[in-house]
Scaffold this active site. Structure first.
Site, mmCIF file in Angstrom:
data_model
loop_
_atom_site.group_PDB
_atom_site.id
_atom_site.type_symbol
_atom_site.label_atom_id
_atom_site.label_comp_id
_atom_site.label_asym_id
_atom_site.label_seq_id
_atom_site.Cartn_x
_atom_site.Cartn_y
_atom_site.Cartn_z
ATOM 1 N N ASN A 57 40.135 -65.768 33.434
ATOM 2 C CA ASN A 57 41.186 -66.700 33.045
ATOM 3 C C ASN A 57 41.210 -66.830 31.529
ATOM 4 O O ASN A 57 40.277 -67.402 30.942
ATOM 5 C CB ASN A 57 40.943 -68.068 33.684
ATOM 6 C CG ASN A 57 41.038 -68.010 35.195
ATOM 7 O OD1 ASN A 57 42.052 -67.586 35.732
ATOM 8 N ND2 ASN A 57 39.981 -68.421 35.885
ATOM 9 N N GLU A 102 25.996 -77.281 33.000
ATOM 10 C CA GLU A 102 25.060 -76.616 33.898
ATOM 11 C C GLU A 102 24.385 -77.691 34.744
ATOM 12 O O GLU A 102 23.566 -78.460 34.244
ATOM 13 C CB GLU A 102 24.028 -75.833 33.090
ATOM 14 C CG GLU A 102 22.790 -75.372 33.856
ATOM 15 C CD GLU A 102 23.108 -74.581 35.121
ATOM 16 O OE1 GLU A 102 22.756 -75.069 36.217
ATOM 17 O OE2 GLU A 102 23.693 -73.487 35.000
ATOM 18 N N CYS A 149 28.034 -69.237 27.417
ATOM 19 C CA CYS A 149 28.474 -67.996 28.062
ATOM 20 C C CYS A 149 29.715 -67.496 27.335
ATOM 21 O O CYS A 149 30.664 -68.249 27.117
ATOM 22 C CB CYS A 149 28.774 -68.240 29.537
ATOM 23 S SG CYS A 149 27.319 -68.760 30.488
ATOM 24 N N CYS A 204 33.409 -68.073 28.620
ATOM 25 C CA CYS A 204 33.718 -69.391 29.166
ATOM 26 C C CYS A 204 34.198 -70.338 28.077
ATOM 27 O O CYS A 204 33.516 -70.536 27.066
ATOM 28 C CB CYS A 204 32.477 -69.963 29.855
ATOM 29 S SG CYS A 204 32.743 -71.591 30.604
ATOM 30 N N CYS A 259 38.972 -71.511 36.497
ATOM 31 C CA CYS A 259 37.543 -71.301 36.281
ATOM 32 C C CYS A 259 37.274 -70.871 34.852
ATOM 33 O O CYS A 259 37.866 -69.919 34.340
ATOM 34 C CB CYS A 259 37.050 -70.232 37.251
ATOM 35 S SG CYS A 259 35.287 -69.936 37.177
ATOM 36 N N CYS A 269 28.426 -78.165 27.106
ATOM 37 C CA CYS A 269 27.497 -77.256 27.763
ATOM 38 C C CYS A 269 26.595 -76.616 26.716
ATOM 39 O O CYS A 269 27.004 -76.407 25.572
ATOM 40 C CB CYS A 269 28.275 -76.174 28.516
ATOM 41 S SG CYS A 269 27.269 -75.159 29.618
ATOM 42 N N CYS A 277 36.474 -79.935 41.948
ATOM 43 C CA CYS A 277 35.532 -79.313 41.019
ATOM 44 C C CYS A 277 35.047 -80.374 40.050
ATOM 45 O O CYS A 277 35.825 -80.928 39.260
ATOM 46 C CB CYS A 277 36.226 -78.162 40.282
ATOM 47 S SG CYS A 277 35.147 -77.269 39.142
ATOM 48 N N GLU A 311 36.527 -83.330 32.260
ATOM 49 C CA GLU A 311 37.642 -82.917 33.099
ATOM 50 C C GLU A 311 37.167 -82.641 34.527
ATOM 51 O O GLU A 311 36.075 -82.122 34.750
ATOM 52 C CB GLU A 311 38.318 -81.674 32.523
ATOM 53 C CG GLU A 311 39.048 -81.968 31.216
ATOM 54 C CD GLU A 311 39.869 -80.798 30.717
ATOM 55 O OE1 GLU A 311 40.913 -81.058 30.091
ATOM 56 O OE2 GLU A 311 39.473 -79.638 30.931
#
Length: 410
Positions: free
Chosen positions: A338, A208, A147, A150, A381, A143, A136, A123
């Site tokens: 978010n 990352e 985290c 996230c 985010c 990933c 972005c 995305e």
């Protein structure tokens, strides 16, 4: 009300996307010397012409933004045919495009298989603002960092993106936004910075970036090349969760602006929120930041700090943040959390965020509160995740409706 366009029908695919043929190597993402070498190796250009032809291709790819060799009008028809036979410059498939009520746009791109792999999806998000437009960009499919706050971190890493695939997000977005010169523009023209819809890019999408250093480096150096896409390095920001050795390399070898996904001021909490901290603790991360080349009040590091209710949002946390960053030219971006389906975190109350920001500001640091953008299309985010890894769309939308109702958002 957000708008979502499903572009997976055969007619839509034919009109809006030309998937890269897997058997043809791409020219996007090659350096000029690599372009020249590829042309000679394919036997379609003599070595004495290779440098000149590479410069021609560079102009068509990155200034004019063409994705079809037949549109390269100052190249002979025979050479265009040979280029098309040997190489690809096509865009990825646009599987879905979503338009938020606030103007944010999100694309789900599908890239063809690499080697024995499968097609992958990522995305990319465009955020229009007054006087600028920020894209972005993702650097990995999934990933590895997990985290805890996230959404992207809940998708396992599939693979790194290539330099071509990183650049293709920028090229495709500019296509969709009408940000390349049209066919009537004189051949030597370059789009002025002031007229661009995509004026800034941030490596803050899926993945990352510093765990895919070489491809990211190559893509960003091409994006900032003055004879091509010509984005100033001061308009390119790379965000990392703290891969310390590559932070040093980023400053020395790429030279773009740096952002640190910080979110905590002590190792115990950061170990929980950003697990890479166990490998590269705060003292090492902050040392790398202090050593980043060219730091000044005009060239500051951005520290990203997500505001999590009753986790990291107290005035004691604000004091610790100021102490941690003392002496570093810095801006502190406060990011209201978010929400996403399945998360256990809540966003800090607005009054708490403002009190936190006021304390940081009074200590001498700019601390803008990032306005949440694209929440209604899961484009904000920490919300990005490949559609192929999500729950079925109907279930997702139902959960989003429940989430919105529970948090009182419009």
């Amino acid at each position: 009300m957000s708008l979502s366009l499903d572009l997976t029908s055969p007619d839509a695919r034919a009109a809006l996307a030309c998937p890269v043929a897997a058997e043809k190597p791409p020219l996007i993402g090659l350096t000029r010397p690599e372009l020249a070498e590829a042309l000679v190796a394919a036997g379609i250009v003599p070595e004495k012409q290779a440098k000149m032809r590479a410069s021609q291709l560079w102009h068509w790819l990155y200034v004019r933004g063409v994705s079809d060799f037949s549109l390269m009008f100052n190249i002979s028809k025979d050479l265009r045919t040979a280029l098309d036979r040997h190489f690809s410059i096509a865009r990825p498939e646009v599987v879905e495009e979503q338009n938020s009520t606030d103007g944010t746009r999100k694309w789900l791109f599908r890239f063809p298989p690499r080697g024995a792999g499968r097609p992958v999806e990522i995305e990319t998000v465009y955020i229009p603002e007054e006087g600028r437009g920020t894209l972005c960009i993702s650097s990995q499919v999934g990933c590895t960092l997990t985290c805890s706050f996230c959404h992207t971190g809940t998708q396992k890493l599939v693979r790194n993106l290539t330099a071509e695939e990183i650049l293709a997000q920028l090229l495709s977005a500019r296509d969709r936004l009408g940000d390349f010169p049209d066919r009537d523009t004189p051949a030597g023209a370059i789009v002025p910075t002031e007229g661009r819809k995509v004026s800034n890019i941030v490596m803050m999408g899926m993945g990352e970036p510093l765990y895919n250093f070489e491809a990211v480096k190559k893509a960003l150096l091409i994006a900032s090349d003055g004879d091509g896409l010509a984005l100033s390095k001061r308009r390119i920001t790379l965000s990392t969760s703290g891969v310390v050795p590559e932070i040093y390399r980023t400053g020395e070898e790429i030279g773009v602006m740096l952002a640190i996904s910080l979110h905590a001021t002590n190792d115990d909490l950061r170990d929980l929120l950003v697990p890479i901290n166990k490998k590269f603790p705060l003292k090492d991360l902050i040392a790398a930041c202090r050593a980043y080349p060219g730091l000044s009040n005009a060239r500051r590091i951005t520290f990203e700090y997500v505001m999590l209710k009753d986790v990291n949002d107290s005035l004691d946390d604000a004091r610790a943040l100021v102490a941690l960053l003392k002496g570093i030219p810095a801006k502190i971006n406060l990011i209201p959390f978010n929400p996403w389906p399945g998360t256990n975190y809540q966003c800090s109350d607005w009054e708490t965020i403002e009190r936190f920001a006021d304390f940081i500001n009074n200590a001498g640091y700019a601390s803008p509160i990032r306005t949440p953008r694209g929440r209604d299309i899961l484009a904000a985010c920490g919300q990005l995740k490949s559609e192929s890894e999500r729950m079925r769309k109907v279930d997702r939308l139902a959960l989003e409706a429940m989430m919105i109702a529970g948090h009182g958002e419009a």
